[in-house]
Structures are given as structure tokens and as C-alpha cells.
Write a protein that holds these residues in place. Structure first.
Motif, PDB file in Angstrom:
ATOM      1  N   MET A   1      33.686  19.548  27.634  1.00 45.06           N
ATOM      2  CA  MET A   1      33.389  18.945  28.866  1.00 45.06           C
ATOM      3  C   MET A   1      34.519  19.203  29.747  1.00 45.06           C
ATOM      4  O   MET A   1      35.752  18.677  29.289  1.00 45.06           O
ATOM      5  N   SER A   2      34.391  19.753  30.741  1.00 43.50           N
ATOM      6  CA  SER A   2      35.460  19.811  31.942  1.00 43.50           C
ATOM      7  C   SER A   2      35.373  18.613  32.903  1.00 43.50           C
ATOM      8  O   SER A   2      34.393  18.473  33.378  1.00 43.50           O
ATOM      9  N   GLU A   3      36.494  17.901  32.847  1.00 42.93           N
ATOM     10  CA  GLU A   3      36.624  16.846  33.766  1.00 42.93           C
ATOM     11  C   GLU A   3      36.877  17.544  35.292  1.00 42.93           C
ATOM     12  O   GLU A   3      36.599  16.645  36.306  1.00 42.93           O
ATOM     13  N   ASN A   4      36.915  18.540  35.654  1.00 39.78           N
ATOM     14  CA  ASN A   4      37.116  19.299  36.731  1.00 39.78           C
ATOM     15  C   ASN A   4      35.964  20.246  37.162  1.00 39.78           C
ATOM     16  O   ASN A   4      35.864  20.916  38.422  1.00 39.78           O
ATOM     17  N   GLY A   5      34.921  20.292  36.253  1.00 37.05           N
ATOM     18  CA  GLY A   5      33.738  21.251  36.628  1.00 37.05           C
ATOM     19  C   GLY A   5      32.862  20.658  37.778  1.00 37.05           C
ATOM     20  O   GLY A   5      33.190  19.531  38.390  1.00 37.05           O
ATOM     21  N   PRO A   6      32.082  21.597  38.317  1.00 37.14           N
ATOM     22  CA  PRO A   6      31.139  21.086  39.511  1.00 37.14           C
ATOM     23  C   PRO A   6      30.452  19.865  39.098  1.00 37.14           C
ATOM     24  O   PRO A   6      29.745  19.401  39.969  1.00 37.14           O
ATOM     25  N   LEU A   7      30.047  19.639  37.735  1.00 33.07           N
ATOM     26  CA  LEU A   7      29.076  18.500  37.601  1.00 33.07           C
ATOM     27  C   LEU A   7      30.023  17.350  36.876  1.00 33.07           C
ATOM     28  O   LEU A   7      29.354  16.381  36.278  1.00 33.07           O
ATOM     29  N   ALA A   8      31.102  17.243  37.337  1.00 37.44           N
ATOM     30  CA  ALA A   8      32.151  16.160  36.787  1.00 37.44           C
ATOM     31  C   ALA A   8      31.601  14.777  37.467  1.00 37.44           C
ATOM     32  O   ALA A   8      31.206  14.962  38.652  1.00 37.44           O
ATOM     33  N   GLY A   9      31.607  13.967  36.517  1.00 39.20           N
ATOM     34  CA  GLY A   9      31.064  12.653  37.157  1.00 39.20           C
ATOM     35  C   GLY A   9      29.379  12.359  36.910  1.00 39.20           C
ATOM     36  O   GLY A   9      29.018  11.415  37.232  1.00 39.20           O
ATOM     37  N   ILE A  10      28.810  13.298  36.624  1.00 41.76           N
ATOM     38  CA  ILE A  10      27.348  13.480  36.354  1.00 41.76           C
ATOM     39  C   ILE A  10      27.114  13.028  34.682  1.00 41.76           C
ATOM     40  O   ILE A  10      27.676  13.781  33.809  1.00 41.76           O
ATOM     41  N   ARG A  11      26.208  11.965  34.529  1.00 46.11           N
ATOM     42  CA  ARG A  11      26.131  11.544  33.129  1.00 46.11           C
ATOM     43  C   ARG A  11      24.457  12.242  32.666  1.00 46.11           C
ATOM     44  O   ARG A  11      23.580  11.783  33.432  1.00 46.11           O
ATOM     45  N   VAL A  12      24.439  13.085  31.861  1.00 45.25           N
ATOM     46  CA  VAL A  12      23.069  13.592  31.616  1.00 45.25           C
ATOM     47  C   VAL A  12      22.726  12.961  30.077  1.00 45.25           C
ATOM     48  O   VAL A  12      23.471  13.176  28.947  1.00 45.25           O
ATOM     49  N   LEU A  13      21.320  12.583  29.896  1.00 47.00           N
ATOM     50  CA  LEU A  13      20.988  11.882  28.750  1.00 47.00           C
ATOM     51  C   LEU A  13      20.120  12.925  28.224  1.00 47.00           C
ATOM     52  O   LEU A  13      19.050  13.397  28.656  1.00 47.00           O
ATOM     53  N   ASP A  14      20.322  13.735  26.993  1.00 44.34           N
ATOM     54  CA  ASP A  14      19.872  14.575  26.444  1.00 44.34           C
ATOM     55  C   ASP A  14      18.973  14.180  25.169  1.00 44.34           C
ATOM     56  O   ASP A  14      19.410  13.817  23.992  1.00 44.34           O
ATOM     57  N   LEU A  15      17.662  14.279  25.381  1.00 41.92           N
ATOM     58  CA  LEU A  15      16.711  13.920  24.126  1.00 41.92           C
ATOM     59  C   LEU A  15      15.825  15.280  23.930  1.00 41.92           C
ATOM     60  O   LEU A  15      14.920  15.228  23.459  1.00 41.92           O
ATOM     61  N   THR A  16      16.673  16.390  23.849  1.00 43.75           N
ATOM     62  CA  THR A  16      16.088  17.649  23.575  1.00 43.75           C
ATOM     63  C   THR A  16      16.443  18.160  22.163  1.00 43.75           C
ATOM     64  O   THR A  16      17.325  17.232  21.359  1.00 43.75           O
ATOM     65  N   ARG A  17      15.464  19.101  21.907  1.00 50.53           N
ATOM     66  CA  ARG A  17      15.917  19.705  20.363  1.00 50.53           C
ATOM     67  C   ARG A  17      15.404  21.148  20.343  1.00 50.53           C
ATOM     68  O   ARG A  17      14.666  21.397  21.193  1.00 50.53           O
ATOM     69  N   ILE A  18      15.675  21.716  19.217  1.00 45.01           N
ATOM     70  CA  ILE A  18      15.237  23.212  19.141  1.00 45.01           C
ATOM     71  C   ILE A  18      16.144  24.193  19.903  1.00 45.01           C
ATOM     72  O   ILE A  18      17.171  24.190  20.029  1.00 45.01           O
ATOM     73  N   LEU A  19      15.433  24.763  21.051  1.00 42.79           N
ATOM     74  CA  LEU A  19      16.105  25.871  21.700  1.00 42.79           C
ATOM     75  C   LEU A  19      16.511  25.737  23.252  1.00 42.79           C
ATOM     76  O   LEU A  19      17.810  25.434  23.763  1.00 42.79           O
ATOM     77  N   GLY A  21      15.967  23.195  25.392  1.00 38.92           N
ATOM     78  CA  GLY A  21      16.546  21.937  26.047  1.00 38.92           C
ATOM     79  C   GLY A  21      18.151  21.916  25.586  1.00 38.92           C
ATOM     80  O   GLY A  21      18.965  21.399  26.409  1.00 38.92           O
ATOM     81  N   PRO A  22      18.401  22.096  24.359  1.00 32.05           N
ATOM     82  CA  PRO A  22      20.149  22.049  23.821  1.00 32.05           C
ATOM     83  C   PRO A  22      20.711  23.116  24.815  1.00 32.05           C
ATOM     84  O   PRO A  22      21.851  22.743  24.946  1.00 32.05           O
ATOM     85  N   LEU A  23      20.003  24.264  24.952  1.00 30.91           N
ATOM     86  CA  LEU A  23      20.800  25.232  25.701  1.00 30.91           C
ATOM     87  C   LEU A  23      20.976  24.961  27.121  1.00 30.91           C
ATOM     88  O   LEU A  23      22.030  25.085  27.794  1.00 30.91           O
ATOM     89  N   CYS A  24      19.942  24.530  27.757  1.00 26.29           N
ATOM     90  CA  CYS A  24      20.055  23.793  29.144  1.00 26.29           C
ATOM     91  C   CYS A  24      21.254  22.646  29.268  1.00 26.29           C
ATOM     92  O   CYS A  24      22.147  22.830  29.895  1.00 26.29           O
ATOM     93  N   THR A  25      21.172  21.918  28.316  1.00 24.78           N
ATOM     94  CA  THR A  25      22.293  20.478  28.431  1.00 24.78           C
ATOM     95  C   THR A  25      23.443  21.065  28.199  1.00 24.78           C
ATOM     96  O   THR A  25      24.646  20.600  28.563  1.00 24.78           O
ATOM     97  N   MET A  26      23.664  22.081  26.997  1.00 24.36           N
ATOM     98  CA  MET A  26      25.010  22.655  26.710  1.00 24.36           C
ATOM     99  C   MET A  26      25.601  23.294  27.982  1.00 24.36           C
ATOM    100  O   MET A  26      26.645  22.953  28.362  1.00 24.36           O
ATOM    101  N   MET A  27      24.694  24.065  28.795  1.00 17.93           N
ATOM    102  CA  MET A  27      25.128  24.756  30.166  1.00 17.93           C
ATOM    103  C   MET A  27      25.744  23.484  31.138  1.00 17.93           C
ATOM    104  O   MET A  27      26.599  23.592  31.849  1.00 17.93           O
ATOM    105  N   LEU A  28      25.030  22.465  31.159  1.00 17.00           N
ATOM    106  CA  LEU A  28      25.430  21.257  31.859  1.00 17.00           C
ATOM    107  C   LEU A  28      26.742  20.661  31.627  1.00 17.00           C
ATOM    108  O   LEU A  28      27.700  20.234  32.460  1.00 17.00           O
ATOM    109  N   GLY A  29      26.986  20.639  30.333  1.00 19.67           N
ATOM    110  CA  GLY A  29      28.302  20.252  29.747  1.00 19.67           C
ATOM    111  C   GLY A  29      29.275  21.126  29.978  1.00 19.67           C
ATOM    112  O   GLY A  29      30.331  20.692  30.338  1.00 19.67           O
ATOM    113  N   ASP A  30      28.928  22.325  30.065  1.00 18.76           N
ATOM    114  CA  ASP A  30      29.959  23.518  30.334  1.00 18.76           C
ATOM    115  C   ASP A  30      30.643  23.517  31.487  1.00 18.76           C
ATOM    116  O   ASP A  30      31.640  23.801  32.037  1.00 18.76           O
TER     117      ASP A  30
END
Length: 125
Positions: A1-19, A21-30
């Protein structure tokens, strides 16, 4: 998690599993979002056992697709777990799930609930 990324300050609740959903939320974290992954109690996300290869007992796939996330276990099938989820939703900006249609409704999180309780970014029309 980068504190300086374009989505810094956004909180995402991830209720995903398998492929997807986790890939989507991983990219948001990136991109700097704070991602909180909710896993079922016991064995956690099914993909923890998808291997080989394994790293320290965890599947490499799981570790890769869930980087930049915090994780907690929560039994969403019981009222206590649903109450905790309600609090988490109220403090999040984004909720991502890939449950079968109707699962959140079954747990009490209908469109009406979101419209009455969730942040404006999650309200459904």
C-alpha cells in the motif's frame, strides 16, 4: 500500500475470493488504497491452498493476489459477524464483493440498507 498513490486515503472493503475480485482489489491497493480483505473463519480464502508453489505454507497465488491488503476473518452467516460488517461498511469508501447474487441481501445488506446506512459512495439507486 502506497501512502502516496492516486488512491491514497480511499478505504476498500474486499469481500472477494477466487480470481477477478482479489485481482481487482490488489490493483486498488497497488494504487494506494487501504484494502481490508474479509475472509471466512477457519481456513480463510480458498486460494490460500491453491498450489504449488507454496511460501511458508501459503499458496504463491494467494500471496500475490492479496498483496497490499490487511485481512481479518469474519463469520458473515451469524448476526455478530453481520454487525461487524455493518460497521466496516460504514467506514469504507468502496465495497467489492463477488458473491452469488442475493448473498448480501440474505445477510441483511439490501439496497434499502445501503441507502439508509452506507456512505454516499455506496448507495444504490
Amino acid at each position: 500500500m502506497s501512502e502516496n498513490g492516486p488512491l491514497a486515503g480511499i478505504r476498500v472493503l474486499d469481500l472477494t475470493r477466487i480470481l477477478a475480485g482479489p485481482l481487482c482489489t490488489m490493483m486498488l491497493g497497488d494504487m494506494g488504497a487501504e484494502v481490508i480483505k474479509v475472509e471466512p473463519p477457519g481456513s480463510g480464502d480458498d486460494t490460500r491452498t491453491w498450489g504449488p508453489p507454496f511460501v511458508a505454507g501459503e499458496a504463491a497465488y494467494f500471496l500475490g493476489a492479496n498483496r497490499n491488503k490487511r485481512s481479518l476473518t469474519l463469520n458473515l452467516a451469524v448476526p455478530a459477524g453481520q454487525a461487524i460488517l455493518a460497521v466496516l461498511i460504514r467506514h469504507a469508501d468502496v465495497l467489492i464483493d463477488n458473491f452469488k447474487l442475493g448473498t448480501l441481501d440474505k445477510w441483511g445488506f439490501s439496497d434499502a440498507w445501503f441507502n439508509d446506512n452506507a456512505p454516499p459512495s455506496m448507495r444504490r439507486t
